[in-house]
Design a protein around this motif. Structure first.
Motif, PDB file in Angstrom:
ATOM      1  N   THR A 244      31.517 -30.121  -7.150  1.00  0.00           N
ATOM      2  CA  THR A 244      32.262 -29.783  -8.373  1.00  0.00           C
ATOM      3  C   THR A 244      32.281 -28.274  -8.586  1.00  0.00           C
ATOM      4  O   THR A 244      33.321 -27.680  -8.877  1.00  0.00           O
ATOM      5  N   ARG A 245      31.119 -27.671  -8.407  1.00  0.00           N
ATOM      6  CA  ARG A 245      31.033 -26.224  -8.598  1.00  0.00           C
ATOM      7  C   ARG A 245      31.951 -25.484  -7.621  1.00  0.00           C
ATOM      8  O   ARG A 245      32.618 -24.517  -7.991  1.00  0.00           O
ATOM      9  N   GLU A 246      32.018 -25.945  -6.391  1.00  0.00           N
ATOM     10  CA  GLU A 246      32.809 -25.242  -5.371  1.00  0.00           C
ATOM     11  C   GLU A 246      34.315 -25.480  -5.507  1.00  0.00           C
ATOM     12  O   GLU A 246      35.098 -24.579  -5.259  1.00  0.00           O
ATOM     13  N   ILE A 247      34.711 -26.697  -5.864  1.00  0.00           N
ATOM     14  CA  ILE A 247      36.155 -27.004  -5.885  1.00  0.00           C
ATOM     15  C   ILE A 247      36.761 -26.887  -7.271  1.00  0.00           C
ATOM     16  O   ILE A 247      37.978 -26.823  -7.411  1.00  0.00           O
ATOM     17  N   GLY A 248      35.916 -26.877  -8.309  1.00  0.00           N
ATOM     18  CA  GLY A 248      36.419 -26.762  -9.680  1.00  0.00           C
ATOM     19  C   GLY A 248      36.487 -28.104 -10.384  1.00  0.00           C
ATOM     20  O   GLY A 248      36.913 -29.106  -9.806  1.00  0.00           O
ATOM     21  N   GLU A 249      36.068 -28.086 -11.643  1.00  0.00           N
ATOM     22  CA  GLU A 249      35.955 -29.314 -12.427  1.00  0.00           C
ATOM     23  C   GLU A 249      37.261 -30.106 -12.563  1.00  0.00           C
ATOM     24  O   GLU A 249      37.234 -31.335 -12.575  1.00  0.00           O
ATOM     25  N   PRO A 250      38.425 -29.434 -12.647  1.00  0.00           N
ATOM     26  CA  PRO A 250      39.660 -30.218 -12.787  1.00  0.00           C
ATOM     27  C   PRO A 250      39.970 -31.077 -11.561  1.00  0.00           C
ATOM     28  O   PRO A 250      40.838 -31.949 -11.629  1.00  0.00           O
ATOM     29  N   ASN A 251      39.278 -30.830 -10.457  1.00  0.00           N
ATOM     30  CA  ASN A 251      39.622 -31.525  -9.219  1.00  0.00           C
ATOM     31  C   ASN A 251      38.709 -32.709  -8.887  1.00  0.00           C
ATOM     32  O   ASN A 251      38.739 -33.233  -7.779  1.00  0.00           O
ATOM     33  N   ILE A 252      37.884 -33.118  -9.842  1.00  0.00           N
ATOM     34  CA  ILE A 252      36.979 -34.237  -9.574  1.00  0.00           C
ATOM     35  C   ILE A 252      36.889 -35.096 -10.837  1.00  0.00           C
ATOM     36  O   ILE A 252      37.023 -34.579 -11.952  1.00  0.00           O
ATOM     37  N   PHE A 253      36.717 -36.397 -10.654  1.00  0.00           N
ATOM     38  CA  PHE A 253      36.643 -37.307 -11.797  1.00  0.00           C
ATOM     39  C   PHE A 253      35.185 -37.701 -12.007  1.00  0.00           C
ATOM     40  O   PHE A 253      34.681 -38.625 -11.358  1.00  0.00           O
ATOM     41  N   LEU A 254      34.516 -36.957 -12.869  1.00  0.00           N
ATOM     42  CA  LEU A 254      33.097 -37.206 -13.127  1.00  0.00           C
ATOM     43  C   LEU A 254      32.956 -38.104 -14.354  1.00  0.00           C
ATOM     44  O   LEU A 254      33.750 -38.045 -15.283  1.00  0.00           O
ATOM     45  N   PHE A 255      31.916 -38.918 -14.334  1.00  0.00           N
ATOM     46  CA  PHE A 255      31.666 -39.802 -15.477  1.00  0.00           C
ATOM     47  C   PHE A 255      30.182 -40.141 -15.512  1.00  0.00           C
ATOM     48  O   PHE A 255      29.446 -39.839 -14.569  1.00  0.00           O
ATOM     49  N   GLY A 256      29.766 -40.783 -16.583  1.00  0.00           N
ATOM     50  CA  GLY A 256      28.440 -41.408 -16.609  1.00  0.00           C
ATOM     51  C   GLY A 256      27.322 -40.547 -17.171  1.00  0.00           C
ATOM     52  O   GLY A 256      27.473 -39.349 -17.408  1.00  0.00           O
ATOM     53  N   ASN A 257      26.194 -41.207 -17.356  1.00  0.00           N
ATOM     54  CA  ASN A 257      25.007 -40.545 -17.896  1.00  0.00           C
ATOM     55  C   ASN A 257      24.415 -39.570 -16.879  1.00  0.00           C
ATOM     56  O   ASN A 257      24.624 -39.701 -15.675  1.00  0.00           O
TER      57      ASN A 257
ATOM     58  N   GLY B 181      16.755 -55.814 -17.330  1.00  0.00           N
ATOM     59  CA  GLY B 181      16.500 -54.395 -17.586  1.00  0.00           C
ATOM     60  C   GLY B 181      17.520 -53.431 -17.016  1.00  0.00           C
ATOM     61  O   GLY B 181      17.408 -52.224 -17.201  1.00  0.00           O
ATOM     62  N   ASP B 182      18.522 -53.941 -16.311  1.00  0.00           N
ATOM     63  CA  ASP B 182      19.612 -53.103 -15.794  1.00  0.00           C
ATOM     64  C   ASP B 182      19.100 -51.772 -15.243  1.00  0.00           C
ATOM     65  O   ASP B 182      19.493 -50.687 -15.680  1.00  0.00           O
ATOM     66  N   TYR B 183      18.230 -51.869 -14.252  1.00  0.00           N
ATOM     67  CA  TYR B 183      17.536 -50.694 -13.731  1.00  0.00           C
ATOM     68  C   TYR B 183      18.508 -49.620 -13.268  1.00  0.00           C
ATOM     69  O   TYR B 183      18.229 -48.426 -13.369  1.00  0.00           O
ATOM     70  N   TYR B 184      19.660 -50.010 -12.763  1.00  0.00           N
ATOM     71  CA  TYR B 184      20.608 -49.018 -12.246  1.00  0.00           C
ATOM     72  C   TYR B 184      21.681 -48.629 -13.256  1.00  0.00           C
ATOM     73  O   TYR B 184      22.658 -47.943 -12.908  1.00  0.00           O
ATOM     74  N   LEU B 185      21.496 -49.075 -14.486  1.00  0.00           N
ATOM     75  CA  LEU B 185      22.295 -48.591 -15.619  1.00  0.00           C
ATOM     76  C   LEU B 185      23.801 -48.844 -15.467  1.00  0.00           C
ATOM     77  O   LEU B 185      24.627 -48.037 -15.905  1.00  0.00           O
ATOM     78  N   VAL B 186      24.137 -49.980 -14.886  1.00  0.00           N
ATOM     79  CA  VAL B 186      25.556 -50.349 -14.762  1.00  0.00           C
ATOM     80  C   VAL B 186      26.186 -50.477 -16.147  1.00  0.00           C
ATOM     81  O   VAL B 186      27.284 -49.969 -16.396  1.00  0.00           O
ATOM     82  N   SER B 187      25.484 -51.117 -17.065  1.00  0.00           N
ATOM     83  CA  SER B 187      26.076 -51.328 -18.397  1.00  0.00           C
ATOM     84  C   SER B 187      26.213 -50.006 -19.150  1.00  0.00           C
ATOM     85  O   SER B 187      27.145 -49.833 -19.931  1.00  0.00           O
ATOM     86  N   ASP B 188      25.312 -49.077 -18.908  1.00  0.00           N
ATOM     87  CA  ASP B 188      25.381 -47.788 -19.608  1.00  0.00           C
ATOM     88  C   ASP B 188      26.553 -46.938 -19.144  1.00  0.00           C
ATOM     89  O   ASP B 188      27.056 -46.109 -19.894  1.00  0.00           O
ATOM     90  N   ASP B 189      26.951 -47.102 -17.888  1.00  0.00           N
ATOM     91  CA  ASP B 189      28.012 -46.249 -17.335  1.00  0.00           C
ATOM     92  C   ASP B 189      29.368 -46.937 -17.237  1.00  0.00           C
ATOM     93  O   ASP B 189      30.366 -46.286 -16.904  1.00  0.00           O
ATOM     94  N   PHE B 190      29.404 -48.255 -17.513  1.00  0.00           N
ATOM     95  CA  PHE B 190      30.633 -48.993 -17.226  1.00  0.00           C
ATOM     96  C   PHE B 190      31.846 -48.467 -18.017  1.00  0.00           C
ATOM     97  O   PHE B 190      32.920 -48.247 -17.437  1.00  0.00           O
TER      98      PHE B 190
END
Ligand code: 26Y
Length: 825
Positions: free
Chosen positions: A691-704, A757-766
């Motif tokens: 992200t830092r190298e290519i610029g934030e507008p060029n990547i779709f970031l999401f999640g905690n 316990g959703d250890y991998y936080l699927v529900s938090d990021d869905f």
């Protein structure tokens, strides 16, 4: 310039054809009239191999003659893929070979495809080792890889009725790229007991009376650099009964069975690659593999050093050994044993040499992937090594006690021996104590190891012992070889193929972002790559996909932390949303193909369930007349290096969606962006630096974020989490209704999120994942905007070459310098 009169060049295509024909008729003993594609491959490989050997020998002589410091890269995995295409490209003679093969009636692509992948690895760690070998040779570093010559590489995956079935990968039938060195062998010992004696001076000496001896036989594989004569060596060890064939004494006395059994037991050591990725199972045979390989390699390294007649204290000035994760950590103990028991050095003098020789790379923070071996097992298999481990621990804990008096908890926490039942040796701790540098593989990961799993060691040894070397990939295989048209287009704008050796040159593409012709060609190349993948999908799954759709790809080992389950839940949500629409509304939607690929460890039940759900969703969605081209879900069987070379150049969007803080780096993320694909991903591993190298507008970031993970897990454990997103609830209900087959088959995946316990936080990021996908759809509708993002991203990828990465290791960790061909003196 060397290419003009190199030993490894064919003068012209006739010269090449002549060699191919000669190999067909003599080496293969076939006539040209029954030469099929397999024979054409074999003869072409042999012809190029003959040329490589000459430079290979010269390189080895040069390195010996100049007496330069060498790097040894110890890795239990080398995921090499195919060698022929790479060899032809490196000596810049693929075009000549194409013409020559055409004269003989063959298409070069068909010939290349006859080669079996060398698949001596599981995933990222093994492929990283292969990229490193390519860079080390291309940059002219005197370097050797050391590994095991598994008779069976990673299993082949078949999908039968939607389930993974494992098939053995016997790959050695015809392998022109390896050279058996029956004269380079080492006897490796196991079991037995240790005798303590005293020498004339009254000093204690230890003698290991081993119970079993196995022979290690070297097999060498040439590693050609790109556009350079340097051809390095990968040495793989194969195990054999020490008595050669079977024991003749036993055989003659009629004890056939046990003599054959001895032989089989010896050969079992190098028989098969363990198929677990990021999961430690603690099996005795695996420990045997580790010691067998480490002991043979060290014997070889020490033998080479001794020929220089230098004093022992110069060892670290001549030798740098890099440990690819903890798998070779016994090398630390073995070198200490050689120095004190066999060479008679004092403990401290020996230990200085050991620590200055080794560097350790950590590739994971997942607790289940951190190796531990039980003390009783080591005691049984390697009794002398266990004593040395205890001594290393004793001196280390004494140092800790001196520097941190009163911190008694600290001693227990950093002890190499875990005081459990049974006691366990913590291999990562041993690797840290026995190395002068420890590195993580991306910035976030290197920060995490310093603040979590290894924080106490940062206090003890100081922060300078810990460093970061962000992973990289070789642009030769992952751009030039996998995507030749894109490589040519880039070459045409950046002043030739120099960018393949200096990837920062990609930034010149910025000047062409607005160039109409260039953009058109850029888009056409991606489309052509998608057409090629669509054909492969049709041939391998029977599913027809429209190349005009958005190709959305997630290919990597199947693991809960990588969250393929979240991806397929998202695809189900997309399917349900499409079904909700009126036919008119539906036709306005953007068509998508969800492409999955990857192997599950054979014993990883949840990963296998995920594969089954993906295939079950595919068979419903792909046959739904309401849906047509709007959504296809395909699972590509047997993902491997050569499939990656087809899949990666054809992706519009790839998914790198691990729970934040769990994916150490990821390297396919780099491969996809380098090929003009965009990423949807979490703030994890190398995604952050991309992200830092290519610029934030060029990547779709999401999640905690990684920093939030602990608190979120805590909330799940104590029932304090937010209620599930209704979209996710609906996905679960649909699965439970039986829409995708027997709901019992998928109950584990749902309960992991809802009840356990959703250890991998699927529900938090869905929710944010679904929103990010909506952003993707919007961005893709604007094709011009998408192309701009694609070109801008590639222009920013220079940092992620494994060449940059190797330069950092060389400077910061190994203290070695390249050796050019003209430096031979
Ligand atoms: C303990 C043993 C069974 C074991 C075997 C294989 C443990 C780990 C592994 C493999 C780990 C691996 O592939 N790790 C990956 O290394 C890549 C290269 O650094 C990283 O990009 C990736 O994030 C990491 O998961």
């Amino acid at each position: 310039a060397w290419l003009k009169n190199q030993a490894s060049a064919f003068k012209d295509k006739e010269g090449f054809e002549h060699e191919v024909v000669r190999h067909v008729e003599t080496t293969l003993a076939r006539s040209l009239y029954n030469c099929d594609e397999v024979a054409a491959y074999s003869a072409t490989a042999l012809a190029f191999r003959d040329r490589l050997i000459l430079e290979w020998n010269r390189t080895q002589q040069r390195q010996t003659f100049t007496d330069s410091k060498r790097v040894y890269y110890l890795s239990l995995e080398f995921l090499m893929g195919r060698a022929l295409d790479n060899a032809m490209l490196n000596v810049k003679q693929k075009d000549l070979a194409r013409d020559g093969l055409a004269d003989l009636g063959f298409r070069i692509e068909d010939v290349i495809q006859q080669e079996h992948d060398a698949a001596l690895g599981n995933g990222g760690l093994g492929r990283l080792a292969a990229c490193f070998l390519d860079s080390l040779a291309s940059l002219n570093f005197p370097a050797w890889g050391y590994g095991l010559r598994y008779r069976y590489g990673i299993f082949k995956q078949e999908i039968i009725d939607g389930y993974q079935v494992e098939v053995p990968d016997y790959w050695l039938d015809f392998n022109p790229w390896e050279f058996p060195r029956h004269d380079v062998t080492v006897d490796i010992q196991f079991y037995g007991s240790v005798q303590k004696k005293t020498d004339e001076a009254g000093k204690p000496v230890f003698h290991w009376d081993a119970g079993e001896t196995v022979k290690a036989v070297a097999y060498d594989v040439p590693i050609p650099g790109y556009d350079t004569p340097t051809t390095n060596n990968l040495r793989l060890w194969s195990s054999k009964a020490a008595s050669g064939e079977f024991d003749f004494q036993k055989f003659n006395s009629g004890d056939y069975e046990s003599s054959v059994a001895d032989q089989q037991r010896a050969e079992t050591i190098s028989a098969v690659l363990y198929p677990n990725d990021n999961l430690d199972r603690g099996k005795e045979l695996r420990l045997k593999q580790q010691y067998f390989w480490v002991a043979a390699s060290l014997y070889d390294i020490v033998r080479r050093f001794k020929k220089t007649k230098r004093s022992w204290k110069e060892f670290p000035q001549q030798v740098a050994i890099q440990l690819n994760d903890t798998h070779p950590t016994l090398a630390i103990v073995e070198l200490q044993r050689i120095l004190i028991d066999l060479e008679g050095l004092e403990w401290n003098e020996a230990w200085d040499i050991v620590v200055n020789t080794f560097g350790y790379t950590n590739h994971t923070v997942l607790p289940e992937a951190l190796e531990k071996w039980s003390v009783p097992l080591i005691q049984h298999l390697l009794p002398r090594h266990l004593q040395i481990i205890y001594d290393i621990n004793l001196y280390f804990l004494q140092k800790v006690e001196r520097e941190f008096p009163d911190e008694h908890e600290l001693l227990r926490e950093v002890s190499i021996i875990e005081e459990s039942q049974p006691k366990m040796v913590r291999m990562a701790y041993l690797a840290i104590v026995g190395s002068h540098k420890v590195n993580g593989v991306a910035e976030l990961h290197s920060d995490l190891i310093k603040t979590t799993i290894f924080k106490d060691f940062v206090r003890i040894f100081g922060p300078d012992k810990f460093t970061n070397v962000t992973n990289g990939i070789t642009p030769r295989r992952w751009l030039h070889q996998a995507n030749p048209r894109l490589s040519e287009l880039i070459a045409s704008k950046t002043g030739g193929h120099d960018f393949l050796k200096d990837l920062k040159k990609l930034n010149q593409l910025e000047h062409y972002v607005e160039d109409k012709e260039f953009r058109k060609e850029w888009a056409e190349i991606k489309y052509a790559n998608k057409v090629r993948l669509a054909k492969h999908i049709k041939a391998s799954t029977g599913v027809t996909v429209n190349p005009a759709s958005l190709f959305d790809v997630q290919v990597k080992r199947i693991h809960e932390y990588k969250r393929q389950q979240m991806n397929i839940f998202g695809a189900i949500h997309r399917y349900l949303t499409l079904k909700d629409l009126s036919p008119e509304e539906r036709q306005k939607q953007l068509p998508r193909v969800s492409i999955f690929g990857g192997k599950a460890a054979p014993g990883y039940w949840m990963a296998k369930q995920i594969i089954h759900l993906i295939n079950s969703v595919g068979s419903v969605v792909n046959n739904d007349k309401d849906i047509g081209d709007l959504l296809k879900v395909v699972f590509l069987e047997d993902y491997n290096v050569s499939k990656a070379e087809i899949i990666i150049p054809a992706s519009d969007l790839s998914e790198h969606i691990s729970t934040a803080g769990t994916e150490a780096s990821g390297t396919s993320n780099m491969k996809f962006v380098l090929n003009g694909g965009l990423i949807i991903g979490t703030c994890d591993g190398a995604n952050i630096e991309i992200t830092r190298e290519i610029g934030e507008p060029n990547i779709f970031l999401f999640g905690n974020l990684a920093e939030d993970v602990e608190a979120l897990r805590h909330d799940h454990r104590y029932g304090k989490s937010n209620p599930l997103d209704p979209k996710l609830v609906r996905v679960f209900e649909e699965i439970e209704k039986g829409t995708f087959g027997n709901p019992q088959d998928f109950a584990g995946m749902i309960s992991a999120v809802r009840e356990h316990g959703d250890y991998y936080l699927v529900s938090d990021d869905f929710s944010s994942y679904i929103e990010a996908h909506a952003e993707v759809d919007k961005a893709y509708r604007d094709q011009e905007g998408w192309i701009t993002k694609s070109i801008t991203s590639v222009a920013g990828m220079g940092f992620f070459s494994s060449d940059r990465c190797i330069h950092e290791y060389a400077e910061e960790i190994w203290n070695v310098e390249p050796l050019k061909a003209d430096q031979a003196g």
